[in-house]
Design a protein around this motif. Structure first.
Motif, PDB file in Angstrom:
ATOM      1  N   TYR A   1      15.261   1.492  17.237  1.00  0.00           N
ATOM      2  CA  TYR A   1      13.879   1.318  16.798  1.00  0.00           C
ATOM      3  C   TYR A   1      12.948   1.221  18.005  1.00  0.00           C
ATOM      4  O   TYR A   1      11.873   1.835  18.035  1.00  0.00           O
ATOM      5  CB  TYR A   1      13.746   0.052  15.953  1.00  0.00           C
ATOM      6  CG  TYR A   1      14.023   0.234  14.485  1.00  0.00           C
ATOM      7  CD1 TYR A   1      13.109   0.873  13.653  1.00  0.00           C
ATOM      8  CD2 TYR A   1      15.192  -0.248  13.913  1.00  0.00           C
ATOM      9  CE1 TYR A   1      13.358   1.035  12.301  1.00  0.00           C
ATOM     10  CE2 TYR A   1      15.453  -0.094  12.558  1.00  0.00           C
ATOM     11  CZ  TYR A   1      14.529   0.552  11.755  1.00  0.00           C
ATOM     12  OH  TYR A   1      14.785   0.715  10.418  1.00  0.00           O
TER      13      TYR A   1
ATOM     14  N   TRP B   1      18.767  -1.934   7.586  1.00  0.00           N
ATOM     15  CA  TRP B   1      18.145  -1.497   8.840  1.00  0.00           C
ATOM     16  C   TRP B   1      18.427  -0.019   9.094  1.00  0.00           C
ATOM     17  O   TRP B   1      17.539   0.735   9.506  1.00  0.00           O
ATOM     18  CB  TRP B   1      18.664  -2.341  10.005  1.00  0.00           C
ATOM     19  CG  TRP B   1      18.016  -3.687  10.116  1.00  0.00           C
ATOM     20  CD1 TRP B   1      17.597  -4.484   9.096  1.00  0.00           C
ATOM     21  CD2 TRP B   1      17.709  -4.392  11.322  1.00  0.00           C
ATOM     22  NE1 TRP B   1      17.056  -5.648   9.581  1.00  0.00           N
ATOM     23  CE2 TRP B   1      17.114  -5.620  10.945  1.00  0.00           C
ATOM     24  CE3 TRP B   1      17.893  -4.125  12.671  1.00  0.00           C
ATOM     25  CZ2 TRP B   1      16.696  -6.563  11.881  1.00  0.00           C
ATOM     26  CZ3 TRP B   1      17.485  -5.065  13.616  1.00  0.00           C
ATOM     27  CH2 TRP B   1      16.892  -6.271  13.219  1.00  0.00           C
TER      28      TRP B   1
ATOM     29  N   LEU C   1      15.785   3.098   9.265  1.00  0.00           N
ATOM     30  CA  LEU C   1      15.769   3.924  10.472  1.00  0.00           C
ATOM     31  C   LEU C   1      15.824   5.405  10.102  1.00  0.00           C
ATOM     32  O   LEU C   1      15.100   6.231  10.670  1.00  0.00           O
ATOM     33  CB  LEU C   1      16.942   3.552  11.376  1.00  0.00           C
ATOM     34  CG  LEU C   1      17.040   4.312  12.703  1.00  0.00           C
ATOM     35  CD1 LEU C   1      15.823   4.044  13.569  1.00  0.00           C
ATOM     36  CD2 LEU C   1      18.314   3.925  13.450  1.00  0.00           C
TER      37      LEU C   1
ATOM     38  N   ARG D   1      12.414   6.472   8.755  1.00  0.00           N
ATOM     39  CA  ARG D   1      11.391   6.678   9.783  1.00  0.00           C
ATOM     40  C   ARG D   1      11.631   7.978  10.534  1.00  0.00           C
ATOM     41  O   ARG D   1      10.685   8.696  10.867  1.00  0.00           O
ATOM     42  CB  ARG D   1      11.360   5.495  10.748  1.00  0.00           C
ATOM     43  CG  ARG D   1      10.222   5.604  11.747  1.00  0.00           C
ATOM     44  CD  ARG D   1       9.834   4.286  12.360  1.00  0.00           C
ATOM     45  NE  ARG D   1       8.570   4.414  13.079  1.00  0.00           N
ATOM     46  CZ  ARG D   1       7.376   4.298  12.531  1.00  0.00           C
ATOM     47  NH1 ARG D   1       7.267   4.035  11.245  1.00  0.00           N
ATOM     48  NH2 ARG D   1       6.274   4.440  13.249  1.00  0.00           N
TER      49      ARG D   1
END
Length: 519
Positions: free
Chosen positions: A371, A400, A404, A407
């Motif tokens: 990230y 998470w 990820l 995104r």
């Protein structure tokens, strides 16, 4: 008489041949035994050498790891000392420009040291085999095969050892030269601290910018140079690096507030409107002007002539992303760059894990690093808080990883549509395609003079939408992609049209059907 001789001769020859064959068999048997013995000895020797080499490698790896641990512990002690000094310096008025430069060096070395320590910890997680193993399209690492793991660990130890040696050398040099700084720091006046400025919560304070804050304070608190012209300080930096946040943070200082009777904020488009309020501008004024585009020199001369008539001691701050704006300054500009990766990683790790200890969630550490790399490439501080908020509320590995992937797909989708990076896309006012964060196609249009703000519509934050796509209202709504928690409390809002109508008009490229994720 001759017959027995022949027979005897043949018998003798036959007996001779038989004896010769037996001798050969005996020789072969003896040689075969020797060959078996040689093979056995060779196998034993090879096994012995292999075990001896493995023993040496393991012994070296263990001793090397112990030495690395000792170096990390030493580095952590030095970091604690440097961090203490940096934090203390943040609460003082440093008027010496050379001390400000040394503070900059201290802060840079501090964040680099923290990054080296985290890198060592991250590598140890991989060596123990407890980090999350994902395909290479998600995370650019994988745990080595068992047969080569020892060698790979040894190689990584060498690399980490070099990084540790470099960080230790830098930190030891910094600490050795820090004594004079600490002595001089004791003579600097303390700032008045408020609960708001607590260092416990980085999401509620301005992170970093230690030297830049002192430079701006020096400019505002020092007397003007002899003459009637007011001092003008340009603050130059790219979009979303924190220029206005820096100014707002410093303007909240009690000495600054007591020095100026009022603070006036202007935009470049309305620069000359200040002429209409001359009668109301009494006392020392601090004028903050933001230039979004290049300003005409004649307009600046008119503005500057007016500022000369203000009370003695008035000052001007220029905020701009344009390098050309530096020509209007009377003092050396302050240039704000993007945070280094080490600084951004420290900030994001602190926000994403919150009160949780990252060492208790080792499988999340490499994901958090991914990230941080992604956010650093985007060169934007705006989305750090929203992303960290969502992650901090659910310390789940699969969650998470899922966000990820989302995104990554969102960045790839917008790049394929507009052909530019997300930062440039936002700067130039392009719509954002956020379909990957929603259950249905979602196009966010930035508010502007062409698209006026619709306050009556329901409002949803991007963080809430990412965490739970079902919060999306039916029809049109306002989407807040980010909002500042500290002055000047800026925010970025977008208009989201009804996706059904938007699809009918053909203004949105349809996305793939997304599955909903529940944890």
């Amino acid at each position: 008489m001759s017959f027995p001789v022949k027979f005897h001769h043949k018998t003798h020859r036959l007996c001779f041949t038989k004896v010769d064959t037996q001798a050969k068999h005996s020789t072969y048997k003896r040689r075969g035994g020797e060959l078996d013995m040689d093979l056995t000895i060779s196998a034993v020797a090879s096994e012995f050498v292999s075990r001896f080499i493995s023993f040496l490698i393991n012994k070296y790896s263990y001793s090397s790891h112990v030495r690395l641990e000792e170096k990390v512990e030493r580095l952590q002690h030095l970091l604690m000392r440097v961090h203490t000094v940096v934090e203390e310096a943040d609460g003082r008025y440093i008027m010496n420009s050379r001390m400000v430069m040394q503070l900059q060096l201290l802060s840079e070395a501090m964040y680099q040291g923290y990054h080296v320590v985290d890198t060592f910890r991250y590598q140890s997680f991989v060596d123990k085999g407890i980090s999350e193993v994902c395909n290479s399209s998600i995370l650019p690492f994988a745990i080595p095969l068992k047969r080569t793991r020892t060698i790979e660990c040894t190689r990584r130890d060498k690399v980490v050892n070099l990084d540790l040696d470099g960080a230790l050398k830098t930190m030891q040099s910094v600490v050795a030269n820090m004594m004079e700084f600490v002595v001089l720091l004791g003579g600097c006046d303390r700032m008045v601290r408020r609960p708001y400025d607590s260092y416990l919560y980085y999401e509620n304070i301005m992170f970093g910018r230690h030297a830049e804050k002192q430079m701006l304070l020096n400019f505002l608190l020092q007397q003007n140079t002899p003459g009637d012209e007011p001092s003008v300080l340009p603050i130059i930096g790219g979009c979303t690096v924190g220029k206005k946040t820096l100014v707002a943070h410093v303007c909240r200082d009690e000495r600054v507030q007591s020095r100026f009777s009022s603070v006036l904020h202007l935009s470049g488009e309305n620069l000359l409107k200040i002429l209409e309020h001359e009668s109301t501008m009494l006392g020392k004024m601090l004028v903050v002007v933001e230039f979004a585009s290049n300003i005409d020199d004649n307009d600046w001369r008119t503005f500057h002539s007016f500022v000369k008539r203000l009370a003695r001691g008035s000052k001007v701050i220029i905020i701009s992303k344009l390098q050309r704006s530096a020509r209007f300054g009377s003092v050396k500009p302050i240039f704000l760059n993007n945070l280094s990766f080490e600084e951004l990683w420290y900030l994001f790790k602190t926000l994403a894990f919150g009160s949780a200890n990252p060492e208790e969630h080792p499988r999340l550490v490499p994901i958090a690093q991914e990230y941080a790399k992604m956010l650093h490439m985007e060169e934007s501080l705006l989305v750090i808080n929203p992303v960290a908020d969502v992650l901090r509320n659910n310390l789940n590995v699969q969650f998470w990883l899922f966000l990820l992937k989302k995104r990554r797909r969102m960045l790839e989708r917008n790049l394929s549509i507009y052909g530019v990076d997300l930062k440039i896309q936002m700067e130039q006012g392009y719509p954002l395609d956020l379909t990957d964060y929603a259950m249905n196609p979602l196009r966010a249009i930035p508010y502007s003079a062409i698209v006026p703000r619709k306050k009556e519509l329901p409002t949803v934050t991007l963080g809430d939408l990412v965490a739970d796509p079902s919060v999306r209202p039916k029809g049109e709504f306002n989407l807040v992609t980010w909002e500042s928690r500290i002055p000047p409390y800026n925010s970025a809002s977008y208009f989201v049209p009804d996706w059904v109508q938007d699809m009918r008009e053909g203004t949105l490229l349809p996305g793939r059907k997304r599955r909903e994720f529940h944890v």
